[in-house]
Design an enzyme around this catalytic site. Structure first.
Site, mmCIF file in Angstrom:
data_model
loop_
_atom_site.group_PDB
_atom_site.id
_atom_site.type_symbol
_atom_site.label_atom_id
_atom_site.label_comp_id
_atom_site.label_asym_id
_atom_site.label_seq_id
_atom_site.Cartn_x
_atom_site.Cartn_y
_atom_site.Cartn_z
ATOM 1 N N PRO A 52 0.645 -1.157 0.058
ATOM 2 C CA PRO A 52 -0.130 0.024 -0.175
ATOM 3 C C PRO A 52 0.608 0.918 0.132
ATOM 4 O O PRO A 52 1.134 1.909 1.123
ATOM 5 C CB PRO A 52 -0.768 0.246 1.493
ATOM 6 N N CYS A 53 1.357 1.554 -1.383
ATOM 7 C CA CYS A 53 2.386 3.023 -1.400
ATOM 8 C C CYS A 53 1.311 3.581 -0.825
ATOM 9 O O CYS A 53 2.312 5.346 -0.382
ATOM 10 C CB CYS A 53 2.814 3.097 -2.723
#
Length: 106
Positions: A52-53
């Site tokens: 989940p950048c």
DNA sequence: TAATTGACTTCGC
DNA sequence: GGCGAAGCCAATT
């Protein structure tokens, strides 16, 4: 893939939904507290699904970047209950994720 | 091996 | 809040 890169991705994956961490925080989790820039560099190439950048933001609750789709980053965060202003996350201190500490005597 | 490049961070204006 | 400067770090060329 270098060890550092792998550690950074692992750290990002450890950020729970509804929470965010700064590049510096992630760098710290990866073992290099001063490597915030390097982390950003790695994030840039973050194409790993499951990483989940979008939960990684800049210091001070600033949004940071997202491959030019900062708008999308805001929406993703909002979908997790995190609201973001034009340049900054709201209640940053509340949603900020911190490295888990070893349970021990206080 | 050296130089360049950033989704960074902090400080001052 | 926005801009410029200096410091710091790993990847890429």
């Amino acid at each position: 893939m270098s060890g550092f890169e792998r550690r950074v991705l692992a750290a990002v994956r450890r950020i729970p939904p509804g929470r965010v961490a700064t590049y510096g925080d992630v760098a710290g989790m990866a073992g290099r507290p001063r490597a915030a820039r390097a982390v950003g560099n790695i994030m840039k190439g973050c194409r790993d699904p499951g990483t989940p950048c979008h939960r990684v933001i800049a210091a001070g609750g600033l949004l940071g970047g997202y491959g030019g789709n900062l708008q999308l980053k805001r929406e993703l965060l909002r979908a997790e209950g995190i609201e973001a202003g034009r340049t900054r996350i709201r209640r940053f201190d509340d949603v900020r994720y911190r490295r888990p500490r070893r349970p021990g005597r206080t």
